[in-house]
Motif scaffolding. Structure first.
Motif, PDB file in Angstrom:
ATOM      1  N   LEU A  80       0.831  -1.212   0.000  1.00 34.98           N
ATOM      2  CA  LEU A  80       0.000   0.000   0.000  1.00 34.98           C
ATOM      3  C   LEU A  80       0.866   1.263   0.000  1.00 34.98           C
ATOM      4  CD1 LEU A  80      -2.774  -1.040   2.543  1.00 34.98           C
ATOM      5  CD2 LEU A  80      -2.938  -0.957   0.062  1.00 34.98           C
ATOM      6  N   LEU A  81       1.979   1.180   0.716  1.00 32.69           N
ATOM      7  CA  LEU A  81       2.920   2.303   0.771  1.00 32.69           C
ATOM      8  C   LEU A  81       3.422   2.603  -0.646  1.00 32.69           C
ATOM      9  CD1 LEU A  81       4.426   3.898   3.192  1.00 32.69           C
ATOM     10  CD2 LEU A  81       6.367   2.483   2.577  1.00 32.69           C
ATOM     11  N   GLY A  82       3.794   1.530  -1.344  1.00 30.08           N
ATOM     12  CA  GLY A  82       4.300   1.665  -2.710  1.00 30.08           C
ATOM     13  C   GLY A  82       3.239   2.227  -3.650  1.00 30.08           C
ATOM     14  N   LEU A  83       2.004   1.734  -3.500  1.00 28.70           N
ATOM     15  CA  LEU A  83       0.931   2.208  -4.380  1.00 28.70           C
ATOM     16  C   LEU A  83       0.625   3.683  -4.140  1.00 28.70           C
ATOM     17  CD1 LEU A  83      -1.625  -0.746  -4.414  1.00 28.70           C
ATOM     18  CD2 LEU A  83      -0.353   0.154  -6.356  1.00 28.70           C
ATOM     19  N   THR A  84       0.655   4.090  -2.861  1.00 25.83           N
ATOM     20  CA  THR A  84       0.400   5.505  -2.547  1.00 25.83           C
ATOM     21  C   THR A  84       1.497   6.376  -3.168  1.00 25.83           C
ATOM     22  OG1 THR A  84      -0.484   4.737  -0.447  1.00 25.83           O
ATOM     23  CG2 THR A  84      -0.155   7.100  -0.659  1.00 25.83           C
ATOM     24  N   ALA A  85       2.750   5.912  -3.024  1.00 25.28           N
ATOM     25  CA  ALA A  85       3.871   6.674  -3.587  1.00 25.28           C
ATOM     26  C   ALA A  85       3.740   6.745  -5.104  1.00 25.28           C
ATOM     27  CB  ALA A  85       5.191   6.012  -3.204  1.00 25.28           C
ATOM     28  N   LEU A  86       3.438   5.612  -5.717  1.00 27.23           N
ATOM     29  CA  LEU A  86       3.305   5.556  -7.175  1.00 27.23           C
ATOM     30  C   LEU A  86       2.167   6.463  -7.643  1.00 27.23           C
ATOM     31  CD1 LEU A  86       4.329   3.907  -9.699  1.00 27.23           C
ATOM     32  CD2 LEU A  86       2.324   2.476  -9.367  1.00 27.23           C
ATOM     33  N   GLY A  87       1.028   6.393  -6.936  1.00 24.37           N
ATOM     34  CA  GLY A  87      -0.123   7.222  -7.293  1.00 24.37           C
ATOM     35  C   GLY A  87       0.219   8.696  -7.192  1.00 24.37           C
ATOM     36  N   THR A  88       0.885   9.080  -6.095  1.00 26.00           N
ATOM     37  CA  THR A  88       1.221  10.498  -5.908  1.00 26.00           C
ATOM     38  C   THR A  88       2.172  10.976  -6.997  1.00 26.00           C
ATOM     39  OG1 THR A  88       1.080  10.024  -3.550  1.00 26.00           O
ATOM     40  CG2 THR A  88       1.904  12.190  -4.156  1.00 26.00           C
ATOM     41  N   ALA A 146      -5.721   3.540  -2.293  1.00 28.23           N
ATOM     42  CA  ALA A 146      -4.378   4.098  -2.099  1.00 28.23           C
ATOM     43  C   ALA A 146      -3.880   4.712  -3.404  1.00 28.23           C
ATOM     44  CB  ALA A 146      -3.421   3.010  -1.626  1.00 28.23           C
ATOM     45  N   LEU A 147      -4.086   3.999  -4.507  1.00 35.91           N
ATOM     46  CA  LEU A 147      -3.604   4.483  -5.798  1.00 35.91           C
ATOM     47  C   LEU A 147      -4.385   5.735  -6.229  1.00 35.91           C
ATOM     48  CD1 LEU A 147      -1.578   3.647  -8.066  1.00 35.91           C
ATOM     49  CD2 LEU A 147      -3.515   2.644  -9.238  1.00 35.91           C
ATOM     50  N   ILE A 148      -5.724   5.653  -6.142  1.00 40.77           N
ATOM     51  CA  ILE A 148      -6.541   6.772  -6.627  1.00 40.77           C
ATOM     52  C   ILE A 148      -6.356   8.014  -5.747  1.00 40.77           C
ATOM     53  CG2 ILE A 148      -8.915   7.546  -7.110  1.00 40.77           C
ATOM     54  CD1 ILE A 148      -9.536   4.656  -7.933  1.00 40.77           C
ATOM     55  N   ALA A 149      -6.288   7.809  -4.412  1.00 38.63           N
ATOM     56  CA  ALA A 149      -6.095   8.965  -3.520  1.00 38.63           C
ATOM     57  C   ALA A 149      -4.739   9.615  -3.789  1.00 38.63           C
ATOM     58  CB  ALA A 149      -6.197   8.529  -2.064  1.00 38.63           C
ATOM     59  N   GLY A 150      -3.724   8.787  -4.067  1.00 41.45           N
ATOM     60  CA  GLY A 150      -2.398   9.317  -4.395  1.00 41.45           C
ATOM     61  C   GLY A 150      -2.461  10.177  -5.651  1.00 41.45           C
ATOM     62  N   VAL A 151      -3.131   9.649  -6.682  1.00 46.51           N
ATOM     63  CA  VAL A 151      -3.261  10.390  -7.941  1.00 46.51           C
ATOM     64  C   VAL A 151      -3.993  11.712  -7.699  1.00 46.51           C
ATOM     65  CG1 VAL A 151      -4.403  10.370 -10.199  1.00 46.51           C
ATOM     66  CG2 VAL A 151      -3.149   8.366  -9.448  1.00 46.51           C
ATOM     67  N   TYR A 152      -5.016  11.661  -6.865  1.00 48.16           N
ATOM     68  CA  TYR A 152      -5.818  12.856  -6.557  1.00 48.16           C
ATOM     69  C   TYR A 152      -4.942  13.936  -5.902  1.00 48.16           C
ATOM     70  CZ  TYR A 152     -10.040  15.305  -4.819  1.00 48.16           C
ATOM     71  OH  TYR A 152     -11.024  16.213  -4.547  1.00 48.16           O
ATOM     72  N   VAL A 153      -4.250  13.547  -4.826  1.00 49.36           N
ATOM     73  CA  VAL A 153      -3.415  14.512  -4.089  1.00 49.36           C
ATOM     74  C   VAL A 153      -2.301  15.051  -4.990  1.00 49.36           C
ATOM     75  CG1 VAL A 153      -1.792  14.749  -2.163  1.00 49.36           C
ATOM     76  CG2 VAL A 153      -3.945  13.538  -1.821  1.00 49.36           C
ATOM     77  N   GLY A 154      -1.627  14.140  -5.695  1.00 47.62           N
ATOM     78  CA  GLY A 154      -0.528  14.556  -6.572  1.00 47.62           C
ATOM     79  C   GLY A 154      -1.024  15.428  -7.711  1.00 47.62           C
ATOM     80  N   GLY A 155      -2.168  15.052  -8.277  1.00 50.03           N
ATOM     81  CA  GLY A 155      -2.690  15.751  -9.445  1.00 50.03           C
ATOM     82  C   GLY A 155      -3.113  17.173  -9.156  1.00 50.03           C
ATOM     83  N   VAL A 156      -3.736  17.382  -8.005  1.00 48.67           N
ATOM     84  CA  VAL A 156      -4.176  18.736  -7.650  1.00 48.67           C
ATOM     85  C   VAL A 156      -2.956  19.651  -7.516  1.00 48.67           C
ATOM     86  CG1 VAL A 156      -5.252  20.109  -5.829  1.00 48.67           C
ATOM     87  CG2 VAL A 156      -6.325  18.010  -6.580  1.00 48.67           C
ATOM     88  N   TYR A 157      -1.857  19.091  -7.002  1.00 50.60           N
ATOM     89  CA  TYR A 157      -0.636  19.878  -6.860  1.00 50.60           C
ATOM     90  C   TYR A 157       0.070  20.057  -8.213  1.00 50.60           C
ATOM     91  CZ  TYR A 157       4.383  20.405  -6.448  1.00 50.60           C
ATOM     92  OH  TYR A 157       5.661  20.801  -6.653  1.00 50.60           O
TER      93      TYR A 157
END
Lengths: 504, 158
Positions: free
Chosen positions: A17-25, A60-71
């Protein structure tokens, strides 16, 4: 309390999950930054691939993409004067002038730190407000859910696009699309025309990929030849002095962002514009005038749009009404995984709530890491020509649409939605309300019928119920005010009051 | 909320088309269960269609109010709405969708990417072929092997 802390830390201690969050972000930062690619587009395509996964991994992946994408949108706004995402429109106003002065690195560094600050404030707001709202929302009946659904669609219609009529039209169109298939209450067919493919309804992901992915790619075709002017990037780590100095502006904007984000239908773009406006009004003597490279003008929208992420999760998790387009997609992901966002979510699945809170916090920390590194690689990727990107989006949309049920017909529907979405966008219609309509339409339908049955099918009783129950009354008043605001009645009333006061 | 300064070419016709669509949608919604009850399956579709009709009328009214100057010619409307590049790309899109069940996802997508990148990028066929190859390899690796999406095979290869 300990239990909640354990759920909070799930994605921190599980390497997968850690990896997926990092990848998503990381992916989100680039998706948000590349003009023409949007977080909504990416999330809608991703959801179709991840629905077979475990819910935590998908989130984890989608939330990462969301946070990273807004920035991410901020980076191209600063470097290229092209907001990579709508939430970065306000960022370009002062970010690009800063870059022109040779301060691109400093601007990116400062915007990263403030985005993370905003993001964390948003998550804190989610952790504090959601349980409180849930406690109130648990008392909601079908009447209130019906009203909330209508308000959600109308808010998006009011706040986006050229006119309320266009927003309302699109929202109603979405509700119609959401009605296609078998009626869940009576098993009657609705708009199926004898087709087996239509019996199960139109998956909203298909509509979403078409309207956000394909339609946007077609619109972007016109802008394919424009080559952006790039700015040089130097030192990226911001000075501690600057961070301390602008902390107040950042916190204030984060507060605005979290509140605006929490309103159903309003997202990071509106939060950023309002925070920019607020910073402009509240900064008495800026070092540099606003619009010419004021750091306050860069910080406020960036802190606000990331704070809106946490805020947008509040109505989604507590009321089942998405805060913006991306949370509308995430709500879909939760439905696919058999979860029902609403007041009972915190009671029945507290692990999911605290997992989301923990995961968003983690994604923000990754954002700090990725935001302050890899700028050189970044500027190369952002320059990826649209002539290559747009056909790729089409292919990805096709895979995404197909992957939902392995049904090739969904590819045709996606392309159909894409072409229809293109024409609608050309004439100033926003596609956001359609998606909200598709998602909230069935909810409004079911709750309206339950409420009407509860009122013994007597319209008089039904309307009386709306006015005699306190929560219903509040929501009905909010709905009526929203509708009245679109007519000259409120203005006329205001003028009348003003005149009366002056004569007194 | 911002208002467009002037009417876009073909905007009135589009507004009327939407109104017509709304009326047709209302008729279709009426066919579900008519006016037989307040909680029938057709009640919400009819309400939604009614909202579409009312807002459609407002859109037509707003569009008429913004009218001014000479009406744009058919050529201007076409240039605004369907520029040649879009027309070609949409034709490619339709051909791509039609080719998937027959040629399979990988072959159809490769063809679509190659032709559209060649047309849009104008850097020559080698560049387009190189980009297509890299993109398809990445898509296959990520989606087929990573996300385990079963991509359509195509009847041609069976």
């Amino acid at each position: 309390m300990m239990e909640a802390a354990g759920y909070f830390a799930t994605s921190w201690i599980d390497p997968h999950l850690l990896g997926l969050t990092a990848l998503g972000t990381l992916a989100g930062v680039y998706i948000g930054a590349i003009p023409g690619l949007s977080v909504t587009m990416a999330a809608s395509i991703l959801i179709s691939f991840t629905f077979k996964w475990d819910v935590n991994a998908a989130l984890a992946l989608i939330a990462g993409v969301y946070v990273g994408g807004v920035y991410g949108g901020a980076r191209s706004a600063i470097l290229l004067n092209i907001p990579g995402a709508p939430s970065a429109i306000a960022t370009a106003l002062d970010g690009y002038p800063l870059a022109q002065k040779g301060l691109a690195g400093e601007a990116i560094g400062l915007s990263t730190v403030m985005s993370v600050l905003g993001g964390l404030v948003g998550v804190l707001a989610l952790a504090v407000a959601a349980p409180l709202i849930s406690e109130i929302a648990i008392k909601f009946t079908s009447r209130e859910y019906m009203l909330l659904g209508i308000i959600g669609i109308l808010l998006v219609g009011t706040l986006s696009g050229e006119s309320f009529a266009k927003g309302a039209f699109m929202g109603a169109l979405g509700v119609m699309i959401g009605m296609v298939g078998l009626d869940p209450m009576t098993a009657e067919t609705r708009f199926t025309y004898g087709s087996i493919n239509l019996m199960g309804g139109i998956p909203f992901v298909v509509a979403m990929i078409g309207l956000f992915g394909v339609a946007e790619a077609l619109i972007q075709l016109e802008r394919i030849d424009k080559t952006p002017i790039k700015q040089a990037v130097s030192k990226i780590i911001p000075r501690w002095r600057d961070v301390r100095r602008y902390l107040g502006v950042g916190l204030r904007a984060s507060g605005i962002g979290a509140i605006i984000g929490a309103l159903p239908g309003t997202g990071g773009d509106i939060a950023a514009l309002l925070a920019y406006d607020d910073a402009k009004r509240s900064t008495r003597k800026p070092e540099t005038p606003f619009g010419e490279g004021a750091k306050e003008g860069l910080i406020a929208p960036e802190a606000a749009n990331n704070a809106a992420v946490g805020g947008a999760f509040v109505p989604m998790l507590t009321l089942g009404v998405p805060g913006d387009a991306v949370t509308a997609i995430i709500i879909g992901a939760l439905f696919i995984h058999g979860l029902k966002p609403g007041p009972l979510l915190l009671v029945e699945t507290p692990h999911l709530f605290w997992f989301i809170v923990g995961n968003l916090t983690l994604a923000n920390l990754f954002l700090l890491l990725f935001g302050l590194t890899g700028v050189r690689v970044f500027s190369k990727i952002v320059e990826c020509p649209k002539a290559v990107l747009m056909p790729l989006i089409i292919v990805l949309s096709a895979v995404g649409a197909y992957a939902i049920q392995n049904n090739p017909i969904h590819i045709y529907w996606t392309l159909g939605f894409g072409i229809a979405g293109y024409f609608l966008k050309k004439y100033g219609f926003q596609v956001g309300p359609v998606i909200l309509g598709v998602i909230l339409g069935p909810m409004i339908d079911a709750n309206y019928r339950r409420a009407m049955i509860g009122a013994r099918q007597e319209p008089g009783q039904f309307f009386l119920d709306l006015l005699t129950h306190p929560i219903s009354l509040m929501l009905t008043i909010a709905l009526l005010l929203m509708l009245l605001a679109q007519t000259p009645v409120l203005k006329w009333f205001g003028d009348l009051l003003y005149r009366k006061r002056r004569t007194e | 909320m911002k208002s467009p300064p002037s009417l876009r070419p073909g905007e009135l016709a589009f507004a009327l088309l939407l109104l017509g669509f709304s009326l047709a949608a209302f008729y279709e919604a009426y066919q579900i269960s008519g006016f037989t009850g307040l909680t029938t399956g057709g009640a919400m579709p009819m309400t939604a269609a009614a909202v579409m009709i009312v807002s459609g009328l407002f859109i037509v009214k707003d569009t008429l109010a913004r009218r001014g100057g000479p009406a744009p010619s058919l050529r201007e409307t076409a240039a605004f709405l369907v520029p040649p590049r879009l027309l070609i790309f949409t034709a490619l899109l339709i051909a791509y969708a039609a080719a998937i069940p027959w040629a399979g996802f990988v072959a159809a997508s490769s063809g679509f990417l190659l032709i559209s990148i060649m047309l849009l990028w104008r850097r020559g066929p080698w560049w387009a072929a190189g980009v297509t190859l890299i993109a398809m390899a990445a898509i296959y690796l990520i989606f087929r092997l990573g996300f385990q999406v079963v991509l359509p095979m195509g009847t041609l290869w069976r």
